[in-house]
Scaffold this motif. Structure first.
Motif, PDB file in Angstrom:
ATOM      1  N   MET A   1      64.180 -46.029  53.352  1.00 50.35           N
ATOM      2  CA  MET A   1      66.412 -44.662  53.123  1.00 50.35           C
ATOM      3  C   MET A   1      65.348 -43.181  52.835  1.00 50.35           C
ATOM      4  N   GLU A   2      64.244 -43.144  52.011  1.00 53.95           N
ATOM      5  CA  GLU A   2      63.694 -42.174  51.426  1.00 53.95           C
ATOM      6  C   GLU A   2      63.077 -41.180  52.817  1.00 53.95           C
ATOM      7  N   MET A   3      62.458 -41.784  53.481  1.00 54.33           N
ATOM      8  CA  MET A   3      61.914 -41.261  54.468  1.00 54.33           C
ATOM      9  C   MET A   3      62.638 -41.432  55.911  1.00 54.33           C
ATOM     10  N   ILE A   4      63.631 -41.921  55.672  1.00 51.41           N
ATOM     11  CA  ILE A   4      64.404 -41.375  57.379  1.00 51.41           C
ATOM     12  C   ILE A   4      65.437 -40.341  56.870  1.00 51.41           C
ATOM     13  N   ILE A   5      65.961 -40.560  55.566  1.00 48.25           N
ATOM     14  CA  ILE A   5      66.655 -39.657  55.253  1.00 48.25           C
ATOM     15  C   ILE A   5      65.660 -38.069  54.879  1.00 48.25           C
ATOM     16  N   SER A   6      64.202 -37.860  54.648  1.00 54.84           N
ATOM     17  CA  SER A   6      64.007 -36.471  54.952  1.00 54.84           C
ATOM     18  C   SER A   6      63.564 -36.185  56.282  1.00 54.84           C
ATOM     19  N   GLY A   7      63.133 -36.992  57.137  1.00 51.98           N
ATOM     20  CA  GLY A   7      63.109 -37.006  58.474  1.00 51.98           C
ATOM     21  C   GLY A   7      64.677 -36.403  59.176  1.00 51.98           C
ATOM     22  N   TYR A   8      65.980 -36.347  58.535  1.00 48.57           N
ATOM     23  CA  TYR A   8      67.028 -36.425  59.148  1.00 48.57           C
ATOM     24  C   TYR A   8      67.501 -35.126  58.448  1.00 48.57           C
ATOM     25  N   GLN A   9      67.023 -35.123  57.572  1.00 48.36           N
ATOM     26  CA  GLN A   9      67.140 -33.170  56.815  1.00 48.36           C
ATOM     27  C   GLN A   9      66.488 -32.675  57.408  1.00 48.36           C
ATOM     28  N   THR A  10      64.550 -32.686  57.759  1.00 47.38           N
ATOM     29  CA  THR A  10      63.986 -31.462  58.945  1.00 47.38           C
ATOM     30  C   THR A  10      64.879 -31.732  60.088  1.00 47.38           C
ATOM     31  N   ILE A  11      65.256 -32.488  60.715  1.00 45.93           N
ATOM     32  CA  ILE A  11      65.611 -32.191  62.206  1.00 45.93           C
ATOM     33  C   ILE A  11      67.050 -31.457  61.713  1.00 45.93           C
ATOM     34  N   ALA A  12      68.045 -31.745  61.044  1.00 40.38           N
ATOM     35  CA  ALA A  12      69.176 -30.373  60.902  1.00 40.38           C
ATOM     36  C   ALA A  12      68.870 -28.998  60.879  1.00 40.38           C
ATOM     37  N   GLU A  13      68.009 -29.493  59.975  1.00 45.89           N
ATOM     38  CA  GLU A  13      67.271 -28.077  59.780  1.00 45.89           C
ATOM     39  C   GLU A  13      66.980 -27.202  60.792  1.00 45.89           C
ATOM     40  N   LYS A  14      65.759 -27.445  60.865  1.00 47.62           N
ATOM     41  CA  LYS A  14      64.746 -27.079  62.494  1.00 47.62           C
ATOM     42  C   LYS A  14      64.967 -27.548  63.924  1.00 47.62           C
ATOM     43  N   GLY A  15      66.180 -28.762  64.404  1.00 48.26           N
ATOM     44  CA  GLY A  15      66.746 -28.949  65.827  1.00 48.26           C
ATOM     45  C   GLY A  15      65.593 -30.173  65.958  1.00 48.26           C
ATOM     46  N   PRO A  16      66.394 -30.611  67.193  1.00 45.26           N
ATOM     47  CA  PRO A  16      65.952 -32.163  67.954  1.00 45.26           C
ATOM     48  C   PRO A  16      64.804 -32.309  67.395  1.00 45.26           C
ATOM     49  N   GLN A  17      63.802 -31.112  68.303  1.00 43.50           N
ATOM     50  CA  GLN A  17      62.503 -31.055  68.382  1.00 43.50           C
ATOM     51  C   GLN A  17      62.007 -31.246  67.036  1.00 43.50           C
ATOM     52  N   ALA A  18      61.995 -31.196  65.854  1.00 47.35           N
ATOM     53  CA  ALA A  18      61.307 -31.459  64.834  1.00 47.35           C
ATOM     54  C   ALA A  18      60.903 -32.810  64.242  1.00 47.35           C
ATOM     55  N   ARG A  19      61.700 -33.396  65.625  1.00 48.26           N
ATOM     56  CA  ARG A  19      61.641 -34.594  65.033  1.00 48.26           C
ATOM     57  C   ARG A  19      60.247 -35.239  66.245  1.00 48.26           C
ATOM     58  N   THR A  20      59.387 -34.385  66.347  1.00 51.58           N
ATOM     59  CA  THR A  20      57.713 -35.228  67.101  1.00 51.58           C
ATOM     60  C   THR A  20      57.569 -35.387  66.252  1.00 51.58           C
ATOM     61  N   PRO A  21      56.879 -34.568  65.148  1.00 52.68           N
ATOM     62  CA  PRO A  21      55.793 -34.495  64.372  1.00 52.68           C
ATOM     63  C   PRO A  21      55.527 -35.953  62.948  1.00 52.68           C
ATOM     64  N   LEU A  22      57.357 -35.748  63.635  1.00 57.09           N
ATOM     65  CA  LEU A  22      58.376 -36.797  62.467  1.00 57.09           C
ATOM     66  C   LEU A  22      57.516 -38.123  62.710  1.00 57.09           C
ATOM     67  N   LEU A  23      57.444 -38.355  64.058  1.00 53.14           N
ATOM     68  CA  LEU A  23      58.004 -39.919  64.676  1.00 53.14           C
ATOM     69  C   LEU A  23      56.846 -41.299  64.096  1.00 53.14           C
ATOM     70  N   GLY A  24      55.544 -41.084  63.741  1.00 56.41           N
ATOM     71  CA  GLY A  24      54.639 -42.035  62.778  1.00 56.41           C
ATOM     72  C   GLY A  24      55.695 -42.554  62.040  1.00 56.41           C
ATOM     73  N   GLU A  25      55.790 -41.653  61.086  1.00 60.63           N
ATOM     74  CA  GLU A  25      56.914 -42.282  59.585  1.00 60.63           C
ATOM     75  C   GLU A  25      57.613 -42.585  59.953  1.00 60.63           C
ATOM     76  N   MET A  26      58.797 -42.387  61.155  1.00 63.32           N
ATOM     77  CA  MET A  26      59.906 -43.142  61.269  1.00 63.32           C
ATOM     78  C   MET A  26      59.367 -44.736  61.730  1.00 63.32           C
ATOM     79  N   MET A  27      58.377 -45.031  62.733  1.00 61.33           N
ATOM     80  CA  MET A  27      57.887 -45.871  62.695  1.00 61.33           C
ATOM     81  C   MET A  27      57.787 -46.853  61.662  1.00 61.33           C
ATOM     82  N   ILE A  28      56.531 -46.629  60.991  1.00 60.20           N
ATOM     83  CA  ILE A  28      56.955 -47.251  59.214  1.00 60.20           C
ATOM     84  C   ILE A  28      57.631 -47.215  58.845  1.00 60.20           C
TER      85      ILE A  28
END
Length: 372
Positions: A209-236
């Protein structure tokens, strides 16, 4: 007595070529992989002597019993010792069944009327960040005879190896990222409040939950393209959530989403999101002082809000990732709601047993009506 286990060995690689070198995929291997994934990532890593199954030539949506039996008819004369699955939850769930000694008739298998024994090695490689199927003992199909999704959960469906390769997420479209990661998020939440949860499973739930919420907050702030560097973390995070729900189970959110997915072919994570907050608001009203209070406090801290408005804050965040729809926007009718309620209460008892608090037929119907 609480139990906790992680059965597959978990391997991580930076590149798909390393997977091919490590396992030497070739003769005697049955490989489930789409033509697109093969061409983009594995054309030099899988020998032509392996039997490749392009599952997309059998189905365009969620996996069904008919699909599995069609694949079985095509490969039944091929002698194989290992099963590889490289793909999303659809591929992984289907491939698990082909590591068993007996696969068809599928309805008999899911009703446990066939002997269930595993006689092939199973290697699962996810290409999304959602299902967690690589570390669970569950295969979920739409059984066409009952027009609903149904799960088979037996230890024989555990993989021998779960292989994580973040490179495989590099071209994941935003809509697939959204539906898959929301599915993982709900796995983490439902497993946290399950009566089968333990301190060990809850540890994995909270980290996911912590990792996914953090990733979503980054995407909400910076836009969909911000997901790219987060993909490894989101897979874990997805794998963490899979470990959690593989031990503690999912519950009413998944049970109530299955008819929506089966009848209207709504992507699984999207169907879960359509149901999610209404179920947890109902739990909150019925029993506010148990593990849901701990969950709400944890989520409020991650979201930076008061725990009394945690579900509203979650919806605001999740709507940046995938806007929520009313059930009628999918074409659902009032008559459907009655059929959905009946299906949940009669065919999803395995999941409903994991509810934070028991829900009766009237309460399930009321949740559907609230979402309509």
């Amino acid at each position: 007595m609480k139990q906790f286990k992680i059965t597959p060995q978990i391997l991580e690689f930076d590149h798909c070529t390393e997977v091919g070198k490590h396992f030497g995929i070739g003769a005697g291997d049955l490989v489930f992989i789409s033509d697109r994934t093969y061409a983009q990532h594995f054309s030099g890593a899988i020998s032509d002597e392996a039997y490749r199954v392009n599952y997309r030539s059998y189905v365009t949506g969620e996996p069904t019993d008919v699909m599995v039996e069609a694949i079985y008819a095509d490969i039944k004369d091929y002698q194989y010792q290992r099963v590889f699955a490289i793909g999303g939850g659809t591929i992984l769930d289907v491939a698990k069944l082909f590591a068993l000694k007996n696969t068809v008739p599928v309805v008999d298998l899911f009703n446990k009327e066939l002997e269930i024994s595993k006689d092939k090695e199973l290697i699962l490689i996810p290409t999304t960040c959602g299902t967690g199927s690589e570390v669970t003992n569950i295969s979920i199909l739409e059984l066409t005879a009952i027009n609903s999704k149904f799960g088979l959960a037996v230890d024989e469906l555990y993989a021998d190896y779960a292989v994580l390769v973040p490179e495989l997420l590099s071209d994941l479209p935003m809509n697939v990222f959204a539906t898959s990661s929301i599915d993982a998020f709900i796995h983490a939440i439902e497993s946290y409040t399950s009566p089968k949860a333990s301190a060990f499973s809850q540890l994995y739930s909270k980290k996911a939950m912590e990792m996914i919420i953090s990733g979503y907050q980054t995407i909400a702030e910076k836009g969909p393209q911000a997901r790219t560097p987060l993909l490894g973390e989101m897979m874990i995070a997805s794998t963490f959530a899979g470990i959690a729900f593989g031990n503690a189970g999912c519950a009413a959110v998944h049970a109530m989403s299955y008819p929506l997915g089966a009848v209207y072919h709504v992507p699984h994570g999207e169907a879960n999101y359509a149901i999610f907050t209404a179920v947890y608001k109902t739990y909150q009203a019925l029993a506010p002082d148990g593990s849901i209070a701990e969950l709400n406090a944890f989520l409020a801290k991650q979201l930076g809000c008061d725990k009394t408005v945690v579900y509203q804050a979650l919806e605001t965040l999740l709507d940046h990732i995938l806007p929520k729809k009313a059930l009628r926007d999918y074409g659902v009718t009032q008559t459907d709601l009655e059929h959905f309620t009946e299906a949940v209460m009669t065919k999803q008892t395995r999941l409903m047993a994991n509810n934070y608090v028991p829900l009766n037929e009237d309460q399930v119907r009321a949740i559907y009506q609230q979402l309509y």
